[in-house]
Motif scaffolding. Sequence first.
Motif, PDB file in Angstrom:
ATOM      1  N   PHE A  59       8.493  -3.908  -0.197  1.00 50.78           N
ATOM      2  CA  PHE A  59       8.989  -3.506  -1.649  1.00 50.78           C
ATOM      3  C   PHE A  59       8.730  -2.366  -0.913  1.00 50.78           C
ATOM      4  N   GLY A  60       9.069  -1.116  -1.351  1.00 48.89           N
ATOM      5  CA  GLY A  60       9.199   0.425  -1.185  1.00 48.89           C
ATOM      6  C   GLY A  60       9.048   0.121  -2.670  1.00 48.89           C
ATOM      7  N   SER A  61       8.301   1.572  -3.260  1.00 47.37           N
ATOM      8  CA  SER A  61       8.222   1.842  -4.537  1.00 47.37           C
ATOM      9  C   SER A  61       7.920   3.049  -4.824  1.00 47.37           C
ATOM     10  N   ASN A  62       7.882   3.441  -5.872  1.00 50.50           N
ATOM     11  CA  ASN A  62       8.235   5.120  -6.634  1.00 50.50           C
ATOM     12  C   ASN A  62       6.600   5.551  -6.910  1.00 50.50           C
ATOM     13  N   GLY A  63       6.098   5.538  -6.054  1.00 53.69           N
ATOM     14  CA  GLY A  63       5.004   5.978  -5.968  1.00 53.69           C
ATOM     15  C   GLY A  63       3.744   5.594  -6.123  1.00 53.69           C
TER      16      GLY A  63
END
Length: 357
Positions: A59-63
């Motif tokens: 899961f790639g997050s924004n920050g």
Amino acid sequence: MTKYCVYNPIYFLLLVFTYCTAQNVSSDKHTLTSKGNNVSQTHDSILVVHQDSKHNLWFGSNGFGVYRYDGKIMLQFTTKDGLCDNHIWKIQEDKAGNIYFTTISGISKYDGTSFKTLRITKNDHINNGWKLHPDDLWFQGAQDSGVVYRYDGRSLHRLEFPKTKVAEEFITQYPRSQFPNMKFNPYDVYSIFKDSKGNMWFGTGMLGVCRYDGKSFTWIPNNKIGMDKIAFCVRSIIEDKDGKLWFSNTKHRYAVYMNDSLKAEKEIGFSKDQYDEDYTYFMSGFKDTNGDLWMATFSAGVWHYNGKTIKNYPIKNGDTNVTLFSIYKDRLGTLWLGTHTAGVYKFNGKAFEKFKP
């Protein structure tokens, strides 16, 4: 002269979820073994989902870096573990099982033990670096760079597009010396897609789409895909079961013929009470094994089109519409949604529900 998207403050606000700094690809040294931090859940801003060949979910997050879930344990990896940046925009895997994370500051490669940042080893002239190899990985460049990257497993090639009349006129009209805050390059790419024939497609903000067939480039401008009055980027490209293409922000599919002309093939049969303007701004899409199309919009839920009928799946957090970033199908056929502020959603066969590890 053909009308193209030009500077618009609203347009640039919508680019907040794209690259915002120049890529840093100077280091290729491995870090120490990356063990990650054991956590119970992800952050709410999860933009992209990927399942690797070992069936781990990423899961790639924004920050907040990237999370790996093996079905039992959730690990969070950040810059402390070797990631070059904590803002993750795309996740890919090569045939050897290495995982690649496109971030706002560069491209991180994870070999199962540690992260390294890919460095540019080839800054190629237009006639040299552009090639089509089946196993190559492609990456978007940072916003305002106007480039893409091709990785052949050994070298990271920095590739510039051939100059176009419209783009060069725009650059001349808005020189950076007079418009220092206009950090936007006409050649910036927001989506990359490989079609069934092996051609590479690149979706841009103001130049429409570009097709590269291994020998030549064909530009299809915004006004040819119904975007001459829309100030959004081509963020997604889908090929349907008939080999026809769908570009985000439009309600048509297109047939691209060998003479490089483009024809609006079909308008899907929506009535005004079935969709609003948010539908046309779909962020992400794909074709499933049945040939059906799934499209995730910014704030109008998910749309499923089987070639004849269309169904909408509203995505809500309470009474609020969830703003979506991406839709993804894992190796078992399960659908996942990445969102801006509402975490991860998973399809249960009837509806999308919030994912809880």
